[in-house]
Design a protein around this motif. Structure first.
Motif, short mmCIF file in Angstrom:
data_model
loop_
_atom_site.label_atom_id
_atom_site.label_comp_id
_atom_site.label_asym_id
_atom_site.label_seq_id
_atom_site.Cartn_x
_atom_site.Cartn_y
_atom_site.Cartn_z
N ASP A 38 12.25 22.23 14.06
CA ASP A 38 13.66 22.02 14.37
C ASP A 38 14.22 21.07 13.32
O ASP A 38 13.50 20.27 12.73
CB ASP A 38 13.81 21.42 15.76
CG ASP A 38 13.37 22.37 16.86
OD1 ASP A 38 13.41 23.59 16.63
OD2 ASP A 38 12.99 21.89 17.94
N GLY A 39 15.51 21.16 13.06
CA GLY A 39 16.11 20.27 12.07
C GLY A 39 16.19 20.91 10.70
O GLY A 39 16.25 22.14 10.56
N ASP A 40 16.17 20.07 9.67
CA ASP A 40 16.50 20.51 8.32
C ASP A 40 15.31 20.96 7.49
O ASP A 40 15.48 21.41 6.36
CB ASP A 40 17.20 19.37 7.57
CG ASP A 40 18.56 19.04 8.15
OD1 ASP A 40 19.14 19.93 8.83
OD2 ASP A 40 19.03 17.91 7.94
N GLY A 41 14.09 20.83 7.98
CA GLY A 41 12.92 21.19 7.19
C GLY A 41 12.32 19.97 6.52
O GLY A 41 12.48 18.84 7.00
N CYS A 42 11.65 20.18 5.41
CA CYS A 42 10.98 19.07 4.71
C CYS A 42 11.04 19.27 3.21
O CYS A 42 10.02 19.22 2.53
CB CYS A 42 9.55 18.89 5.21
SG CYS A 42 8.54 20.41 5.17
N GLY B 130 16.37 25.21 1.39
CA GLY B 130 17.50 24.40 1.85
C GLY B 130 17.63 24.39 3.36
O GLY B 130 17.20 25.32 4.05
N SER B 131 18.27 23.35 3.88
CA SER B 131 18.36 23.17 5.32
C SER B 131 19.08 24.33 6.01
O SER B 131 18.73 24.72 7.12
CB SER B 131 19.05 21.85 5.65
OG SER B 131 20.36 21.82 5.10
N GLY B 132 20.11 24.88 5.37
CA GLY B 132 20.82 26.01 5.96
C GLY B 132 19.94 27.23 6.08
O GLY B 132 20.00 27.96 7.09
N ASP B 133 19.11 27.45 5.09
CA ASP B 133 18.20 28.59 5.14
C ASP B 133 17.05 28.35 6.12
O ASP B 133 16.57 29.28 6.76
CB ASP B 133 17.65 28.89 3.75
CG ASP B 133 18.64 29.66 2.89
OD1 ASP B 133 19.55 30.30 3.45
OD2 ASP B 133 18.51 29.61 1.65
N VAL B 134 16.62 27.09 6.24
CA VAL B 134 15.58 26.78 7.24
C VAL B 134 16.07 27.18 8.62
O VAL B 134 15.34 27.82 9.40
CB VAL B 134 15.20 25.29 7.19
CG1 VAL B 134 14.37 24.89 8.41
CG2 VAL B 134 14.43 24.97 5.91
N ALA B 135 17.30 26.81 8.95
CA ALA B 135 17.85 27.15 10.26
C ALA B 135 17.96 28.66 10.44
O ALA B 135 17.63 29.21 11.50
CB ALA B 135 19.21 26.49 10.44
#
Length: 300
Positions: free
Chosen positions: A206-210, A217-222
């Motif tokens: 969950d969240g933005d990744g690492c 990128g955080s948007g792609d992680v989601a």
């Protein structure tokens, strides 16, 4: 899931890691039990395991079975389930890179050809586990397009959802009838078999990744996280609709994703810190998957 540049699937982030490195592909959850009438067998007779690399578990342990190109490990979840329930017969035909078409047709690997996996399912089969679907969604073709130097980026999401069409959602929907047909065929070939569809574990947090350990990128992680959840929902729905159980491996693996510490994670990152290929379950992950499956197996 990934192909022999990989093994069994998860989402674009999996194949991105594989492309970068040139490699191949619990707390109990809310798994759904299969029909439990007297007309099904269970763990005492012939157990057949079908699946992709999340089932075959490349490099988590000693090599098992043929062809070598399927990258099965002797401590993957089917082997662990078999050791626990002790069926009269056990056959693991899972193969790295498998798609639903690999169930009914041969699969060529870099080192040998795997027969159609359904050939192992016979009239005497009493238990079948199935871990498949991720490669059908087509993540491999998108391999190099989600890594980025921008930690807040979402280039993949933006491209894959352009013009109001979510390509991953559409491909998941297109895979659903393939899963349905597979389950129906298993019922026909082995009318006494208990069938358990095994979902994919939690790969992303969950969240933005690492970022930059995971250069997505955080948007792609989601987006990828949601796409994987959608895939698991589809698998669960098809299991329920076609008289099969569903082993929810995503719920118990939360908090054990690839961004957690090396002694906590059940899925390895781009650079594995334990025996496994990148972005695939390690031995602890396979053990957790096995426990989830075992909870659903009918025994006397």
């Amino acid at each position: 899931m990934a192909k022999k540049s990989g093994g069994g699937c998860l989402v674009l982030v999996i194949v991105a890691g594989l492309a970068i490195f040139g490699y191949y592909q619990w707390q109990k959850g809310s798994s759904a039990a299969p029909p439990s009438g007297d007309d099904t067998g269970g763990g005492t007779g012939r157990y057949v395991a079908l699946g992709d690399s999340y089932t075959s578990a490349p490099r988590t342990g000693a090599a098992a079975g043929t062809p070598p190109g399927c990258d099965r490990s002797a401590n993957n979840y089917p082997h662990l389930v078999s050791a626990s329930i002790k069926p009269a017969e056990f056959v693991d035909v899972s193969c790295s890179g498998a798609v639903t078409a690999s169930m009914t047709g041969t699969q060529k690997t870099a080192n040998g050809t795997n027969p159609a996996q359904l050939d192992a399912v016979t009239k005497t089969t009493t238990l079948v586990t199935v871990g498949i679907g991720g490669n059908d969604v087509g993540f491999i073709a998108l391999a190099q397009q989600c890594t980025t130097v921008h930690p807040n980026g979402a280039a993949c999401r933006d491209r894959l959802t352009a013009d109001g069409h979510d390509q991953l959602a559409e491909r998941t929907a297109a895979t659903a009838p393939k899963i349905a047909a597979l389950l129906d065929t298993i019922h026909t070939k082995a009318p006494k078999a208990q069938i358990i569809v095994v979902g994919y574990p939690t790969v992303l947090p969950d969240g933005d990744g690492c970022w930059p350990a995971l250069p997505v990128g955080s948007g792609d992680v989601a987006y990828l996280r949601d796409s994987l959840a959608n895939l698991n929902t589809m698998l669960s729905d098809q299991a329920k609709a076609h008289k099969a159980g569903y082993a929810d491996t995503a719920t118990p693996s939360k908090g054990h994703d690839l961004c957690t510490a090396s002694d906590t994670r059940w899925t390895e990152g781009i650079v594995p810190t334990s025996h496994a290929i990148p972005l695939h379950p390690n031995a602890k992950g396979e053990q957790a998957m096995a426990e989830t499956v075992e909870n659903l197996v009918k025994t006397p």
